[in-house]
Design a protein around this motif. Structure first.
Motif, mmCIF file in Angstrom:
data_model
loop_
_atom_site.group_PDB
_atom_site.id
_atom_site.type_symbol
_atom_site.label_atom_id
_atom_site.label_comp_id
_atom_site.label_asym_id
_atom_site.label_seq_id
_atom_site.Cartn_x
_atom_site.Cartn_y
_atom_site.Cartn_z
ATOM 1 N N ALA A 246 37.026 25.850 56.867
ATOM 2 C CA ALA A 246 37.354 24.435 56.708
ATOM 3 C C ALA A 246 36.585 23.879 55.514
ATOM 4 N N SER A 247 36.794 22.619 55.211
ATOM 5 C CA SER A 247 36.203 22.033 54.004
ATOM 6 C C SER A 247 34.683 22.038 54.011
ATOM 7 N N GLY A 248 34.048 21.950 55.186
ATOM 8 C CA GLY A 248 32.591 21.957 55.254
ATOM 9 C C GLY A 248 31.984 23.351 55.182
ATOM 10 N N ARG A 249 32.802 24.366 55.379
ATOM 11 C CA ARG A 249 32.390 25.781 55.340
ATOM 12 C C ARG A 249 31.280 26.110 56.346
ATOM 13 N N PHE A 250 31.142 25.315 57.409
ATOM 14 C CA PHE A 250 30.091 25.555 58.398
ATOM 15 C C PHE A 250 30.281 26.918 59.054
ATOM 16 N N GLY A 251 29.257 27.743 59.046
ATOM 17 C CA GLY A 251 29.275 29.031 59.715
ATOM 18 C C GLY A 251 29.997 30.137 58.968
ATOM 19 N N VAL A 252 30.539 29.850 57.809
ATOM 20 C CA VAL A 252 31.264 30.875 57.050
ATOM 21 C C VAL A 252 30.261 31.676 56.238
ATOM 22 N N THR A 253 30.061 32.914 56.658
ATOM 23 C CA THR A 253 29.137 33.825 55.982
ATOM 24 C C THR A 253 29.885 35.110 55.638
ATOM 25 N N ALA A 254 29.284 35.945 54.813
ATOM 26 C CA ALA A 254 29.894 37.231 54.474
ATOM 27 C C ALA A 254 30.116 38.068 55.733
ATOM 28 N N ASN A 255 29.165 38.066 56.644
ATOM 29 C CA ASN A 255 29.289 38.810 57.892
ATOM 30 C C ASN A 255 30.430 38.268 58.748
ATOM 31 N N TYR A 256 30.538 36.964 58.838
ATOM 32 C CA TYR A 256 31.619 36.300 59.587
ATOM 33 C C TYR A 256 32.973 36.738 59.037
ATOM 34 N N LEU A 257 33.127 36.701 57.717
ATOM 35 C CA LEU A 257 34.402 37.065 57.095
ATOM 36 C C LEU A 257 34.707 38.555 57.264
ATOM 37 N N ALA A 258 33.702 39.402 57.082
ATOM 38 C CA ALA A 258 33.910 40.846 57.140
ATOM 39 C C ALA A 258 34.305 41.334 58.528
ATOM 40 N N PRO B 92 37.233 15.225 53.686
ATOM 41 C CA PRO B 92 38.680 15.393 53.817
ATOM 42 C C PRO B 92 39.239 16.503 52.920
ATOM 43 N N PRO B 93 38.852 16.602 51.659
ATOM 44 C CA PRO B 93 39.414 17.698 50.854
ATOM 45 C C PRO B 93 38.454 18.884 50.773
ATOM 46 N N HIS B 94 39.011 20.033 50.440
ATOM 47 C CA HIS B 94 38.191 21.173 50.041
ATOM 48 C C HIS B 94 37.785 20.871 48.602
ATOM 49 N N HIS B 95 36.522 20.974 48.284
ATOM 50 C CA HIS B 95 36.064 20.614 46.943
ATOM 51 C C HIS B 95 36.322 21.699 45.904
ATOM 52 N N ASP B 96 36.937 22.808 46.339
ATOM 53 C CA ASP B 96 37.267 23.859 45.378
ATOM 54 C C ASP B 96 38.768 24.146 45.338
ATOM 55 N N ILE B 97 39.561 23.314 46.011
ATOM 56 C CA ILE B 97 41.014 23.515 46.014
ATOM 57 C C ILE B 97 41.685 22.225 45.535
ATOM 58 N N TYR B 98 42.233 22.293 44.331
ATOM 59 C CA TYR B 98 42.943 21.148 43.755
ATOM 60 C C TYR B 98 44.377 21.497 43.396
ATOM 61 N N SER B 99 44.769 22.767 43.575
ATOM 62 C CA SER B 99 46.109 23.204 43.213
ATOM 63 C C SER B 99 46.464 24.441 44.030
ATOM 64 N N ILE B 100 47.736 24.815 43.978
ATOM 65 C CA ILE B 100 48.171 26.047 44.635
ATOM 66 C C ILE B 100 47.446 27.248 44.027
ATOM 67 N N GLU B 101 47.172 27.191 42.733
ATOM 68 C CA GLU B 101 46.451 28.288 42.082
ATOM 69 C C GLU B 101 45.040 28.432 42.648
ATOM 70 N N ASP B 102 44.385 27.307 42.916
ATOM 71 C CA ASP B 102 43.056 27.353 43.540
ATOM 72 C C ASP B 102 43.132 27.949 44.938
ATOM 73 N N LEU B 103 44.164 27.554 45.699
ATOM 74 C CA LEU B 103 44.350 28.109 47.034
ATOM 75 C C LEU B 103 44.632 29.609 46.954
ATOM 76 N N ALA B 104 45.452 30.015 45.990
ATOM 77 C CA ALA B 104 45.742 31.445 45.805
ATOM 78 C C ALA B 104 44.461 32.224 45.509
ATOM 79 N N GLN B 105 43.561 31.632 44.736
ATOM 80 C CA GLN B 105 42.294 32.295 44.430
ATOM 81 C C GLN B 105 41.447 32.465 45.684
ATOM 82 N N LEU B 106 41.385 31.427 46.533
ATOM 83 C CA LEU B 106 40.621 31.532 47.777
ATOM 84 C C LEU B 106 41.236 32.590 48.694
#
Length: 138
Positions: A3-15, A61-75
């Motif tokens: 989510a936009s706050g990225r709470f709890g998102v770690t490399a271990n969580y994602l992996a 409210p917004p993700h501070h690193d997503i401003y376009s579909i291209e940004d979303l594609a990168q994530l």
């Protein structure tokens, strides 16, 4: 969930995830972000979210690193690199024009798309948002 706050998102969580969902919005509070009051940040919540018990959490409210579909594609690409086995989904909110947005999300190579309606609540939504902001998912 990312989510936009990225709470709890770690490399271990994602992996170690089977599925990773990018939450662009939530039907119970579209466009509002979230504020979890300090008294609700207790028990497992501060451990899972990598925060401090009793301290309120604010998600913008917004993700501070997503401003376009291209940004979303990168994530989406970055998340797939972090965990090649996980399915990547994107959660959108039911609104006029969601189909156009969903088409862009599909082009960004999400594995699937979730459209969230007004049903369901959240501990981080204002009562006015839950009662007056969302639309049905149909």
């Amino acid at each position: 969930q990312v989510a936009s706050g990225r709470f709890g998102v770690t490399a271990n969580y994602l992996a170690n995830a089977d599925e990773i969902q990018i939450k662009m919005a939530q039907g119970a509070k579209p466009g509002e972000g979230g504020e979890l009051p300090g008294h609700k940040v207790a028990g497992e919540i501060p451990r899972v979210r990598k925060s401090t018990e009793g301290v309120g959490l604010i998600s913008p409210p917004p993700h501070h690193d997503i401003y376009s579909i291209e940004d979303l594609a990168q994530l989406i690409h970055d998340l797939k690199c972090a965990n090649r086995r996980a399915r990547i989904s994107v959660k959108l909110v039911s609104e006029v024009g969601v189909g156009v947005i969903a088409a862009g999300v599909a082009k960004a190579k999400a594995d699937h798309i979730v459209v969230s309606g007004m049903d369901g609540g959240t501990g981080a939504a204002a009562w006015t948002g839950i009662k007056h902001a969302g639309l049905p998912w149909e």
